[in-house]
Design an enzyme around this catalytic site. Structure first.
Site, PDB file in Angstrom:
ATOM      1  N   SER A   8       8.043   8.292  -3.810  1.00 55.58           N
ATOM      2  CA  SER A   8       7.157   8.614  -2.701  1.00 55.58           C
ATOM      3  C   SER A   8       6.164   9.687  -3.146  1.00 55.58           C
ATOM      4  O   SER A   8       6.521  10.621  -3.872  1.00 55.58           O
ATOM      5  CB  SER A   8       8.014   9.136  -1.541  1.00 55.58           C
ATOM      6  N   ASP A  33       5.800   0.916   2.748  1.00 56.46           N
ATOM      7  CA  ASP A  33       5.588   1.668   3.989  1.00 56.46           C
ATOM      8  C   ASP A  33       5.138   0.744   5.121  1.00 56.46           C
ATOM      9  O   ASP A  33       5.453   0.990   6.285  1.00 56.46           O
ATOM     10  CB  ASP A  33       4.559   2.783   3.785  1.00 56.46           C
TER      11      ASP A  33
END
Length: 174
Positions: A8, A33
């Site tokens: 991330s 996402d």
């Protein structure tokens, strides 16, 4: 198909956008996402996906079922003739890569590892404001362990445009 894997806040989405600007034709950018946002809120649970306060992410069987369908859908898009860039986080390392390989079995795929130093990833997390602090540090090593890449890049070492040029060069000269 281009598959970008990294922790991330490692710079995958930014690189994906730079690739869309540099590559000819239409390239759709799909990120994990997007899948997480598409899940019903009730799947923020042990059955779906959980984000702990220390940045760990745990996924359950309901998430895996949705992920499999999503992967197949993305692969079908590519089979219909639209170029695709995937922005993913291989939490399971080689097992995650194997799930994509199964979905993309008959397609030409360039797999790119996207890295950056933990302090850079953490600064990006804080600047974004939509990430749990510590997520990058939790993922920085595990997402790359045992994963095979065609190319690896450091998003903190160069501009997104320069990194995109490296990926395009590798795509054009496998």
């Amino acid at each position: 198909m281009i598959v970008l894997n990294g922790a991330s806040s490692s710079g995958k989405s930014t690189l994906g956008r730079a690739l869309q600007d540099r590559l000819p034709g239409t390239w759709l950018l799909y990120g994990v996402d997007d899948l997480v946002r598409a899940l019903p809120p009730r799947l923020t649970s042990p059955e779906g996906i959980e984000f702990s306060e220390d940045g760990q992410v745990r996924v359950g069987p309901a998430f895996r079922a949705a992920e499999k369908a999503w992967m197949q859908g993305v692969a079908h898009t590519a089979r219909c003739g639209v170029n695709v860039i995937i922005d993913d986080v291989f939490l399971g390392g080689p097992a995650a890569q194997a799930r994509w390989q199964e979905a993309l079995l008959d397609l030409r795929v360039l797999c790119v590892g996207v890295h950056c130093q933990p302090e850079v990833g953490e600064a990006r997390e804080q600047a974004r404001g939509d990430r749990v602090t510590g997520m990058h540090r939790q993922q920085a090593q595990i997402v790359h362990q045992g994963v095979q890449y065609d190319l690896e890049v450091d998003s903190a070492a160069s501009t997104p445009a320069a990194l995109a040029q490296l990926v395009v060069a590798r795509l054009n000269h496998p």
